[in-house]
Scaffold this motif. Structure first.
Motif, PDB file in Angstrom:
ATOM      1  N   ASP A 166      54.166  59.195  -4.638  1.00 20.89           N
ATOM      2  CA  ASP A 166      54.128  59.341  -3.187  1.00 20.89           C
ATOM      3  C   ASP A 166      52.928  60.175  -2.799  1.00 20.89           C
ATOM      4  O   ASP A 166      52.847  61.347  -3.162  1.00 20.89           O
TER       5      ASP A 166
ATOM      6  N   GLY B 209      53.342  63.616  -1.741  1.00 23.16           N
ATOM      7  CA  GLY B 209      53.782  64.636  -2.676  1.00 23.16           C
ATOM      8  C   GLY B 209      52.639  65.554  -3.048  1.00 23.16           C
ATOM      9  O   GLY B 209      52.086  66.256  -2.224  1.00 23.16           O
TER      10      GLY B 209
ATOM     11  N   ASP C 151      59.115  61.735  -4.815  1.00 26.48           N
ATOM     12  CA  ASP C 151      59.445  60.510  -4.095  1.00 26.48           C
ATOM     13  C   ASP C 151      60.936  60.191  -4.069  1.00 26.48           C
ATOM     14  O   ASP C 151      61.324  59.061  -3.751  1.00 26.48           O
ATOM     15  N   GLN C 152      61.772  61.161  -4.379  1.00 28.14           N
ATOM     16  CA  GLN C 152      63.214  60.903  -4.430  1.00 28.14           C
ATOM     17  C   GLN C 152      63.956  61.293  -3.155  1.00 28.14           C
ATOM     18  O   GLN C 152      65.183  61.237  -3.114  1.00 28.14           O
TER      19      GLN C 152
ATOM     20  N   SER D  69      56.104  68.311  -7.962  1.00 24.71           N
ATOM     21  CA  SER D  69      56.390  66.881  -7.900  1.00 24.71           C
ATOM     22  C   SER D  69      57.239  66.333  -9.038  1.00 24.71           C
ATOM     23  O   SER D  69      57.814  65.262  -8.927  1.00 24.71           O
TER      24      SER D  69
END
Length: 284
Positions: free
Chosen positions: A25, A28, A84-85, A144
């Protein structure tokens, strides 16, 4: 002595699974928040012990404490969440594990939690609670949870030029969440590092903390097997790596509730990583 290239070779199922969560992402690590060095950003009342830098100021690496200074063991827990979670958390997936933390408190087990900045962003109340509880110490696990080397269990890779800022951004997130004294200890995502990664973090004042006992709790469904792996691996001065993410390590609380009394029965005393490092440097 720091080897030329050093990687943990034990299989880390958690790293592989986290890599499958989505593509990197750009929101991030690509846009790190400004932060000071970890020591100045989160000054402790008394500075915790660290290892001396290697040749040329290379970031030092700690794997376990002395084997001859008594039966001490450090349980460490990675609070993993990749950059990205967020959508998965928003959909109800739990990357925290309050019942595990409650079990550690109930059993009066001191522990070190290596927390990603993204986890602290998602669970600031829990991060603050751990940071203010003297039973725990909170350290850095990157912002990240992207890899600092190639070929690290499929994790997306942090660009070499952004490694330092990813670590600094994690300290900024911990501070923002209310962790008052994040320690100058850093755990590489997946346990993967090499000399360029160590060099990229030189000057931050951190000690890279690895382990000598892999619990195998990541995505395990057999708590007894994980328990046996820990009990078979622990030696005086050991550092055990576990996880405090419900979805990724569902058996860990059960493992802890069995391992702790068993090791105490064998004469072991549970300590934080800072105590083991202090023993290693002579600052006990």
């Amino acid at each position: 002595m720091i080897p030329r290239v050093r990687r943990i070779t034990a299989v880390c199922a958690l790293g592989a699974a986290l890599a499958a969560c989505g593509s990197p992402d750009p929101a991030g690590p690509a846009r790190p928040a400004p932060a000071k060095s970890p020591v100045s950003a989160s000054p402790a009342a008394s500075r915790p012990p660290v290892l001396a830098p290697g040749p040329g100021g290379l970031t030092p690496v700690f794997e376990h404490g002395p084997r001859t200074l008594g039966k001490t063991v450090a349980l460490t827990f990675d609070a993993d969440m990749t950059a990205d979670q967020g959508p998965r958390a928003a959909a109800g997936e739990h990357f925290d594990n309050p019942s595990l933390i409650g079990a550690l408190r109930e059993l009066k087990v001191p522990a070190t939690v290596f927390m990603t900045g993204r986890w602290a962003d998602e669970y600031p109340t829990e991060a603050r609670g751990l940071g203010h509880d003297p039973q725990f110490e909170v350290a850095n696990h990157s912002y990240s949870h992207y890899a600092f080397t190639d070929d690290c269990y499929g994790l997306p890779r942090v660009d070499a030029g952004r490694m330092r800022s990813d670590v600094e951004r994690a300290y900024a997130s911990l501070h923002q969440a209310g962790v008052p004294h994040a320690l100058p200890y850093f755990r590489f995502p997946g346990g993967c590092y090499d000399q360029p990664a160590l060099r990229a973090l030189s000057g931050l004042g951190v000690t890279a903390v690895q382990w000598d006992v892999v619990s195998g709790d990541a995505f395990a469904t057999d708590a007894d097997a994980v328990t046996q792996q820990v009990l078979d691996g622990v030696k005086p001065g050991s550092v055990v790596v576990m996880h405090c993410t419900r979805s990724a390590a569902p058996t860990t609380e059960r493992v802890v509730r069995t391992v702790v009394p068993e090791l105490r029965g064998r004469g072991y005393r549970f300590v934080k990583v800072s105590e083991l490092i202090g023993e290693s440097t002579g600052h006990r």
